[in-house]
Motif scaffolding. Structure first.
Motif, PDB file in Angstrom:
ATOM      1  N   PRO A   6     -55.387  54.742   6.296  1.00  0.00           N
ATOM      2  CA  PRO A   6     -56.709  55.049   5.741  1.00  0.00           C
ATOM      3  C   PRO A   6     -56.835  56.501   5.263  1.00  0.00           C
ATOM      4  CG  PRO A   6     -56.960  53.642   7.649  1.00  0.00           C
ATOM      5  CD  PRO A   6     -55.498  54.022   7.580  1.00  0.00           C
ATOM      6  N   HIS A   7     -56.281  57.466   6.007  1.00  0.00           N
ATOM      7  CA  HIS A   7     -56.312  58.865   5.547  1.00  0.00           C
ATOM      8  C   HIS A   7     -55.603  58.997   4.205  1.00  0.00           C
ATOM      9  CE1 HIS A   7     -56.831  60.393   9.897  1.00  0.00           C
ATOM     10  NE2 HIS A   7     -57.964  60.524   9.258  1.00  0.00           N
ATOM     11  N   GLU A   8     -54.436  58.419   4.103  1.00  0.00           N
ATOM     12  CA  GLU A   8     -53.672  58.496   2.857  1.00  0.00           C
ATOM     13  C   GLU A   8     -54.426  57.842   1.715  1.00  0.00           C
ATOM     14  OE1 GLU A   8     -49.234  58.570   4.933  1.00  0.00           O
ATOM     15  OE2 GLU A   8     -50.098  56.661   4.275  1.00  0.00           O
ATOM     16  N   TYR A  12     -55.384  59.541  -1.701  1.00  0.00           N
ATOM     17  CA  TYR A  12     -54.931  58.955  -2.962  1.00  0.00           C
ATOM     18  C   TYR A  12     -56.085  58.866  -3.955  1.00  0.00           C
ATOM     19  CZ  TYR A  12     -50.515  57.170  -0.875  1.00  0.00           C
ATOM     20  OH  TYR A  12     -49.281  57.024  -0.279  1.00  0.00           O
ATOM     21  N   LEU A  13     -57.262  58.446  -3.492  1.00  0.00           N
ATOM     22  CA  LEU A  13     -58.398  58.322  -4.405  1.00  0.00           C
ATOM     23  C   LEU A  13     -58.801  59.674  -4.983  1.00  0.00           C
ATOM     24  CD1 LEU A  13     -60.684  55.669  -2.707  1.00  0.00           C
ATOM     25  CD2 LEU A  13     -59.336  55.432  -4.788  1.00  0.00           C
ATOM     26  N   MET A  14     -58.761  60.702  -4.158  1.00  0.00           N
ATOM     27  CA  MET A  14     -59.104  62.034  -4.670  1.00  0.00           C
ATOM     28  C   MET A  14     -58.060  62.509  -5.676  1.00  0.00           C
ATOM     29  SD  MET A  14     -60.807  64.023  -1.424  1.00  0.00           S
ATOM     30  CE  MET A  14     -59.523  63.668  -0.207  1.00  0.00           C
ATOM     31  N   VAL A  15     -56.794  62.270  -5.398  1.00  0.00           N
ATOM     32  CA  VAL A  15     -55.719  62.667  -6.309  1.00  0.00           C
ATOM     33  C   VAL A  15     -55.827  61.898  -7.623  1.00  0.00           C
ATOM     34  CG1 VAL A  15     -53.209  62.590  -6.663  1.00  0.00           C
ATOM     35  CG2 VAL A  15     -54.147  63.433  -4.493  1.00  0.00           C
ATOM     36  N   ARG A  49     -49.672  67.635   6.047  1.00  0.00           N
ATOM     37  CA  ARG A  49     -49.188  66.488   5.272  1.00  0.00           C
ATOM     38  C   ARG A  49     -49.875  66.336   3.916  1.00  0.00           C
ATOM     39  NH1 ARG A  49     -50.168  61.480   7.196  1.00  0.00           N
ATOM     40  NH2 ARG A  49     -48.607  60.807   5.712  1.00  0.00           N
ATOM     41  N   LEU A  50     -50.908  67.117   3.653  1.00  0.00           N
ATOM     42  CA  LEU A  50     -51.715  66.919   2.443  1.00  0.00           C
ATOM     43  C   LEU A  50     -50.875  66.938   1.170  1.00  0.00           C
ATOM     44  CD1 LEU A  50     -54.411  66.479   1.077  1.00  0.00           C
ATOM     45  CD2 LEU A  50     -54.821  68.941   1.231  1.00  0.00           C
ATOM     46  N   VAL A  51     -50.041  67.924   1.002  1.00  0.00           N
ATOM     47  CA  VAL A  51     -49.238  68.031  -0.223  1.00  0.00           C
ATOM     48  C   VAL A  51     -48.286  66.846  -0.350  1.00  0.00           C
ATOM     49  CG1 VAL A  51     -47.491  69.408  -1.432  1.00  0.00           C
ATOM     50  CG2 VAL A  51     -49.459  70.530  -0.383  1.00  0.00           C
ATOM     51  N   SER A  52     -47.634  66.454   0.726  1.00  0.00           N
ATOM     52  CA  SER A  52     -46.685  65.333   0.641  1.00  0.00           C
ATOM     53  C   SER A  52     -47.401  64.018   0.356  1.00  0.00           C
ATOM     54  CB  SER A  52     -45.826  65.228   1.903  1.00  0.00           C
ATOM     55  OG  SER A  52     -46.600  64.855   3.018  1.00  0.00           O
ATOM     56  N   VAL A  53     -48.608  63.833   0.891  1.00  0.00           N
ATOM     57  CA  VAL A  53     -49.382  62.618   0.608  1.00  0.00           C
ATOM     58  C   VAL A  53     -49.770  62.593  -0.867  1.00  0.00           C
ATOM     59  CG1 VAL A  53     -51.545  61.388   1.088  1.00  0.00           C
ATOM     60  CG2 VAL A  53     -50.212  62.340   2.977  1.00  0.00           C
ATOM     61  N   ALA A  54     -50.200  63.733  -1.398  1.00  0.00           N
ATOM     62  CA  ALA A  54     -50.565  63.812  -2.816  1.00  0.00           C
ATOM     63  C   ALA A  54     -49.355  63.531  -3.705  1.00  0.00           C
ATOM     64  CB  ALA A  54     -51.150  65.186  -3.132  1.00  0.00           C
ATOM     65  N   GLN A  55     -48.203  64.048  -3.336  1.00  0.00           N
ATOM     66  CA  GLN A  55     -46.983  63.801  -4.112  1.00  0.00           C
ATOM     67  C   GLN A  55     -46.583  62.334  -4.056  1.00  0.00           C
ATOM     68  OE1 GLN A  55     -44.464  66.726  -2.207  1.00  0.00           O
ATOM     69  NE2 GLN A  55     -44.833  68.236  -3.820  1.00  0.00           N
ATOM     70  N   THR A  56     -46.738  61.707  -2.915  1.00  0.00           N
ATOM     71  CA  THR A  56     -46.443  60.275  -2.792  1.00  0.00           C
ATOM     72  C   THR A  56     -47.347  59.472  -3.712  1.00  0.00           C
ATOM     73  OG1 THR A  56     -45.684  60.528  -0.507  1.00  0.00           O
ATOM     74  CG2 THR A  56     -46.362  58.313  -1.201  1.00  0.00           C
ATOM     75  N   CYS A  57     -48.607  59.831  -3.761  1.00  0.00           N
ATOM     76  CA  CYS A  57     -49.542  59.143  -4.651  1.00  0.00           C
ATOM     77  C   CYS A  57     -49.096  59.269  -6.104  1.00  0.00           C
ATOM     78  CB  CYS A  57     -50.947  59.711  -4.470  1.00  0.00           C
ATOM     79  SG  CYS A  57     -52.167  58.980  -5.587  1.00  0.00           S
ATOM     80  N   GLN A  58     -48.718  60.463  -6.498  1.00  0.00           N
ATOM     81  CA  GLN A  58     -48.270  60.665  -7.878  1.00  0.00           C
ATOM     82  C   GLN A  58     -47.041  59.823  -8.190  1.00  0.00           C
ATOM     83  OE1 GLN A  58     -48.059  64.995  -7.868  1.00  0.00           O
ATOM     84  NE2 GLN A  58     -49.928  65.078  -9.087  1.00  0.00           N
TER      85      GLN A  58
END
Length: 137
Positions: A6-8, A12-15, A49-58
């Motif tokens: 859920p956090h991710e 993802y939605l914000m990214v 983990r914020l940057v890695s989660v954003a990169q995963t979304c991309q």
């Protein structure tokens, strides 16, 4: 790739919203950081983990399912009670620069549809965000 937590999903939605116009501004990125640091829903999220989660979304956005696939994963990962919170997080990012581009509006429409949010909830979230971000000048 495993389903997002859920956090991710919230991140993802914000990214996705920030990247919708192909220009992730510093103001939008800062707002994502502010939301993840200050909203109660993120109180047990590891900020490292914020940057890695954003990169995963991309990365996911460039895979076979693209945007629609990522949105479906997000909807599946989010409990019903967090769907309005998720939309509010996305709207915060879109509204932070006090102007919404057509691409951002379109992504927000897709998010609303995927999360099955009613019109009154969406209007309330939009009105609250605009009131919160308004300046004196």
């Amino acid at each position: 790739m495993p389903s997002p937590t859920p956090h991710e999903a919230l991140i993802y939605l914000m990214v996705i919203t920030s990247a919708s116009d192909r220009d992730m501004t510093d103001v939008e990125l800062a707002r994502i950081g502010d939301v993840t640091r200050s909203w109660p829903v993120f109180e047990d999220f590891n900020q490292d983990r914020l940057v890695s989660v954003a990169q995963t979304c991309q990365k996911l956005l460039h895979e076979k399912g693209g945007l629609e696939g990522v949105l479906a994963q997000i909807a599946e990962a989010l409990p019903e009670r967090l769907r309005d919170t998720a939309y509010a997080a996305a709207f915060e990012v879109a509204a932070i620069d006090l102007e919404m581009r057509m691409e951002e509006v379109r992504v927000l429409q897709l998010i609303r549809r995927e999360l099955d949010l009613d019109t009154l909830t969406v209007a309330a979230i939009a009105r609250a965000a605009k009131a919160r971000l308004r300046t004196l000048t």
